[in-house]
Structure formats: structure tokens, C-alpha cells
Enzyme design. Structure first.
Site, short mmCIF file in Angstrom:
data_model
loop_
_atom_site.label_atom_id
_atom_site.label_comp_id
_atom_site.label_asym_id
_atom_site.label_seq_id
_atom_site.Cartn_x
_atom_site.Cartn_y
_atom_site.Cartn_z
N LYS A 104 1.35 2.72 -11.26
CA LYS A 104 0.29 1.77 -10.91
C LYS A 104 -0.12 0.91 -12.10
O LYS A 104 -0.53 -0.25 -11.94
CB LYS A 104 -0.93 2.51 -10.35
CG LYS A 104 -0.68 3.18 -9.00
CD LYS A 104 -0.30 2.19 -7.92
CE LYS A 104 -0.22 2.84 -6.56
NZ LYS A 104 0.19 1.90 -5.50
N ASN B 4 0.80 -1.22 0.00
CA ASN B 4 0.00 0.00 0.00
C ASN B 4 0.83 1.28 0.00
O ASN B 4 0.33 2.34 -0.37
CB ASN B 4 -0.92 -0.01 1.24
CG ASN B 4 -1.49 1.35 1.54
OD1 ASN B 4 -2.41 1.81 0.88
ND2 ASN B 4 -0.94 2.03 2.55
N TYR C 20 2.41 8.86 -10.98
CA TYR C 20 1.71 7.92 -10.10
C TYR C 20 0.93 6.89 -10.90
O TYR C 20 1.03 5.68 -10.66
CB TYR C 20 0.77 8.71 -9.19
CG TYR C 20 -0.17 7.85 -8.38
CD1 TYR C 20 0.25 7.20 -7.23
CD2 TYR C 20 -1.51 7.68 -8.78
CE1 TYR C 20 -0.61 6.40 -6.49
CE2 TYR C 20 -2.37 6.89 -8.04
CZ TYR C 20 -1.92 6.25 -6.90
OH TYR C 20 -2.79 5.46 -6.18
#
Length: 253
Positions: free
Chosen positions: A163, A88, A159
């Protein structure tokens, strides 16, 4: 394996989504490793609030040796191997649509930071726990992603690209590790309301999300945590290599 028999490592668990994940697993009776990088006080406060089945451990998840030491300490503390990893941790990023660099301003260092935070960190945690998982023929890996990959409401280039790479990483690991009874899945939330990272998100952006989402609301960290519990539970024993989008229906994948 039932959740109350598991030992769960949650990276970046001192605050935000990570803290909600830690609370959710602790409420199910699991042992919880609250990993943190800099937020020692918050991590220890959370661990204390969760009781004797939680421990706060520091490690920069991008550093292989620090991750190995953290896992060793966790196994020694609980006297049992880690059964579930929740990757996470978010490294050096905030969802600020005003400060986000545009295509003219982007630099490779920003992308590399996110690749290391997403891919290298996940590789480190898996490799640190893999021998034990293989030996017990059981393991659960849950990577935290984002629906921005499918629906970039704001072009958070670095980002979102990190991902997107994590989806490929997830599926390749699922393919190889399935033979050892290890599942590898991904939970991709929408822009969550609200975490430390999304606290700088403008109401205009949240308004766009809410008005175009079937459930007419932004997803909360607690709702994302519910999906992570599913992947770690016996209910998901036949599910691997999947990316579950948890965003109120904004992205129908």
C-alpha cells in the site's frame, strides 16, 4: 460529472469494504460493476439486491486479459464507458496479528503477492479504461490504501509495503493523467471494524486503536465509502494526487 450519471467499477466488491462501496455508489444512482474473483454467489446476490443498475463480473484483477474482458462486458452491458475505478481488491491477506510472519520468517513471495494485488491490479484497471476516459476527458480513479503506512499498529509487512507503493503509483498517475481530465486519489482507512479480512483481528488491537483515536472508535467500511463518494463527485473536481486518511483522527497527515 454527477454520480448518478457515472458507471463505476469496484474491484473486490463481493464482500467487506468492496460491498459497502458498491452499495454507496448504487444509492447515489450510479451504474455499478461488482467485480469478484472467487465469491460468485455473494457478488451475484449483492448485484441483484442493488437492482438493474448493477452487474456482477468475474475477473482476477492481476490478469490483464481478464480485466480487459470485464471492462468490455461492462461497457457493452451499460452502453456507456466506465467513468470511475475504485481499486479495492485485497489479495490473499487477513489482518491476523497472531499469524502474521515476523522479520525472521518473511519471504519475498508474500511481498510480491501484495505488490501484484495493489500495483499490478491498479495498472490493469486503469489501462483497460484509459482510452475511454481520455476520449471523454473525464475519469476518476480511487485507490484504497491504509493508515498502517503512517502508523503500523501491527507490522503487517507485506500488505503495508504494497500500500505504501500504491501511494507512489497514485501520485505518478495523477501527474500524468491530469491532462486528460482524470483525477487519481487514495482513501486510506484505519483497521476497519469489521470486514472479512479484519474479523481475525483481536479485540486487544481494536482496543489500542479506539483508545488512541480522537473519535474513540474504529472506522467502519461505510465511513470509508463516504470518502470514496467525495473523490468521485463534482465536489472533488480540483483534487488529485491526494491520500485522504479516514481513521477518526488517529493519523493526522
Amino acid at each position: 460529472m454527477e454520480l448518478n450519471k457515472q458507471t463505476v467499477l469496484i474491484t473486490g466488491a463481493s464482500r467487506g469494504v468492496g460491498a459497502k462501496l458498491a452499495i454507496a455508489f448504487a444509492e447515489q444512482g450510479a451504474n455499478v460493476v461488482v467485480n469478484y474473483f472467487k465469491s460468485k454467489e455473494k457478488a451475484e446476490e449483492l448485484s441483484t439486491s442493488l437492482g438493474e443498475k448493477a452487474i456482477a463480473l468475474q475477473a482476477d484483477v492481476r490478469d490483464t486479459e481478464q480485466v480487459n474482458q470485464m471492462v468490455h462486458k461492462a461497457v457493452k452491458h451499460f452502453g456507456t464507458p466506465i467513468t470511475t475505478i475504485v481499486n479495492n481488491a485485497l489479495v490473499d491477506f487477513r489482518f491476523d496479528p497472531v499469524a502474521q510472519k515476523n522479520a525472521f520468517e518473511l519471504d519475498w513471495d508474500g511481498f510480491n503477492t501484495q505488490f501484484e494485488g495493489s500495483i499490478k491490479a491498479s495498472l490493469n484497471t486503469i489501462q483497460a479504461c484509459l482510452s475511454d476516459m481520455k476520449e471523454q476527458q473525464f475519469g476518476r480513479v480511487i485507490n484504497i490504501g491504509t493508515n498502517l503506512v503512517q502508523n503500523p499498529v501491527v507490522a503487517y509487512h507485506e500488505y503495508t509495503t504494497g500500500k505504501a507503493a500504491l501511494i507512489g503509483f497514485t501520485r505518478n498517475m495523477a501527474k500524468e493523467l491530469g491532462q486528460y481530465g482524470i483525477t487519481v486519489n487514495m482513501v486510506s482507512g484505519g483497521l476497519l471494524k469489521e470486514t472479512d479480512a479484519s474479523s481475525v483481528t483481536t479485540e486487544e488491537v481494536f482496543g489500542i486503536i479506539e483508545s488512541t483515536t480522537p473519535l474513540q472508535k474504529a472506522t467502519t467500511p461505510e465511513e470509508l465509502a463516504d470518502a470514496a463518494l467525495f473523490f468521485a463527485s463534482p465536489w472533488a473536481r480540483a483534487v488529485t494526487g491526494q491520500n485522504l486518511v479516514v481513521d477518526g483522527g488517529l493519523v493526522m497527515d
